[in-house]
Design a protein around this motif. Structure first.
Motif, PDB file in Angstrom:
ATOM      1  N   THR A   2       0.908  -1.130  -0.078  1.00 23.32           N
ATOM      2  CA  THR A   2      -0.010  -0.256   0.012  1.00 23.32           C
ATOM      3  C   THR A   2       0.830   1.147   0.011  1.00 23.32           C
ATOM      4  OG1 THR A   2      -0.068   0.116   2.486  1.00 23.32           O
ATOM      5  CG2 THR A   2      -1.991  -1.236   1.404  1.00 23.32           C
ATOM      6  N   GLY A   3       0.303   2.530  -0.151  1.00 28.23           N
ATOM      7  CA  GLY A   3       1.029   3.651  -0.158  1.00 28.23           C
ATOM      8  C   GLY A   3       0.408   4.752  -1.238  1.00 28.23           C
ATOM      9  N   TYR A   4       1.230   5.799  -1.114  1.00 24.42           N
ATOM     10  CA  TYR A   4       0.615   6.941  -1.962  1.00 24.42           C
ATOM     11  C   TYR A   4       2.170   7.830  -2.352  1.00 24.42           C
ATOM     12  CZ  TYR A   4      -2.014  11.128  -3.343  1.00 24.42           C
ATOM     13  OH  TYR A   4      -2.224  12.108  -4.126  1.00 24.42           O
ATOM     14  N   TRP A  62       4.646   7.971   0.589  1.00 27.39           N
ATOM     15  CA  TRP A  62       3.997   7.925   1.640  1.00 27.39           C
ATOM     16  C   TRP A  62       3.309   6.529   2.024  1.00 27.39           C
ATOM     17  CZ3 TRP A  62       4.419  12.529   4.485  1.00 27.39           C
ATOM     18  CH2 TRP A  62       4.993  13.533   3.761  1.00 27.39           C
ATOM     19  N   SER A  64       0.359   6.290   3.266  1.00 29.82           N
ATOM     20  CA  SER A  64      -1.016   6.337   2.857  1.00 29.82           C
ATOM     21  C   SER A  64      -1.371   7.651   2.247  1.00 29.82           C
ATOM     22  CB  SER A  64      -2.084   5.956   4.113  1.00 29.82           C
ATOM     23  OG  SER A  64      -2.002   7.237   4.870  1.00 29.82           O
ATOM     24  N   GLU A  65      -2.334   8.026   1.734  1.00 30.34           N
ATOM     25  CA  GLU A  65      -2.712   9.105   1.160  1.00 30.34           C
ATOM     26  C   GLU A  65      -3.167  10.110   2.283  1.00 30.34           C
ATOM     27  OE1 GLU A  65      -6.003  11.364  -2.110  1.00 30.34           O
ATOM     28  OE2 GLU A  65      -6.203   9.181  -1.666  1.00 30.34           O
ATOM     29  N   GLU A  66      -3.691   9.472   3.350  1.00 34.60           N
ATOM     30  CA  GLU A  66      -3.911  10.179   4.383  1.00 34.60           C
ATOM     31  C   GLU A  66      -2.690  10.919   4.959  1.00 34.60           C
ATOM     32  OE1 GLU A  66      -6.445   9.819   8.795  1.00 34.60           O
ATOM     33  OE2 GLU A  66      -5.935   8.150   7.512  1.00 34.60           O
ATOM     34  N   GLY A  99      -0.835  12.753  -7.975  1.00 35.78           N
ATOM     35  CA  GLY A  99      -1.011  11.926  -6.892  1.00 35.78           C
ATOM     36  C   GLY A  99      -1.480  10.392  -7.341  1.00 35.78           C
ATOM     37  N   PHE A 100      -1.036   9.342  -6.751  1.00 36.25           N
ATOM     38  CA  PHE A 100      -1.104   8.269  -7.144  1.00 36.25           C
ATOM     39  C   PHE A 100      -1.173   7.057  -5.785  1.00 36.25           C
ATOM     40  CE2 PHE A 100       1.077  10.270 -10.464  1.00 36.25           C
ATOM     41  CZ  PHE A 100       0.664   9.828 -11.499  1.00 36.25           C
ATOM     42  N   ARG A 101      -2.324   6.532  -5.909  1.00 34.87           N
ATOM     43  CA  ARG A 101      -2.357   5.118  -4.920  1.00 34.87           C
ATOM     44  C   ARG A 101      -1.613   4.099  -5.418  1.00 34.87           C
ATOM     45  NH1 ARG A 101      -7.751   5.735  -4.962  1.00 34.87           N
ATOM     46  NH2 ARG A 101      -8.505   7.868  -4.076  1.00 34.87           N
ATOM     47  N   VAL A 102      -0.937   3.638  -4.578  1.00 37.98           N
ATOM     48  CA  VAL A 102       0.015   2.107  -5.244  1.00 37.98           C
ATOM     49  C   VAL A 102      -0.765   1.167  -5.152  1.00 37.98           C
ATOM     50  CG1 VAL A 102       1.892   0.639  -4.570  1.00 37.98           C
ATOM     51  CG2 VAL A 102       2.221   3.036  -4.067  1.00 37.98           C
ATOM     52  N   VAL A 103      -1.143   0.614  -6.274  1.00 36.59           N
ATOM     53  CA  VAL A 103      -1.783  -0.554  -6.608  1.00 36.59           C
ATOM     54  C   VAL A 103      -0.927  -1.974  -6.437  1.00 36.59           C
ATOM     55  CG1 VAL A 103      -3.115  -1.893  -8.323  1.00 36.59           C
ATOM     56  CG2 VAL A 103      -3.284   0.574  -8.171  1.00 36.59           C
TER      57      VAL A 103
END
Length: 106
Positions: A2-4, A62, A64-66, A99-103
């Motif tokens: 997970t990650g951002y 990061w 997380s996005e949060e 910005g990207f969420r890790v898939v």
């Protein structure tokens, strides 16, 4: 995984690349003390002589996005960006955020 990933793309005026790099190398971002921060990279890309710039990207990972959003609302963020307007002559246009969420990742 997970990650951002938060990225800013910069078009740096030709001949200003070293000064741009020095601004980044000499700023005190305090990122390592920020909850959820994993790593930072400043990337230098291709130069586009006909358009008058060299492409750069700042790249932060990061947990997380949060965590990233919390940082953007923090005093650390304000301090890290307090002099950003002092260097407008280095740029060809404003930075572009992505910005990207890790898939998936290793």
């Amino acid at each position: 995984m997970t990650g951002y990933i938060a990225m800013n793309r910069f078009k740096v005026a030709l001949g200003q690349e070293r000064e741009f790099e020095d601004v980044w190398k000499n700023r005190d971002s305090s990122l390592s003390a920020v909850p959820g921060f994993v790593e930072f990279r400043l990337l230098r890309g291709k130069s586009f002589a006909e358009e008058g710039y060299t492409l750069f990207s700042s790249h932060t990972l990061w947990a997380s996005e949060e965590d990233f959003l919390n940082w953007t609302k923090s005093e650390n963020f304000r301090q890290a960006h307090k002099n950003a307007g002092d260097h407008r002559s280095l740029y060809v246009g404003p930075p572009q955020f992505e910005g990207f969420r890790v898939v998936e990742g290793a």
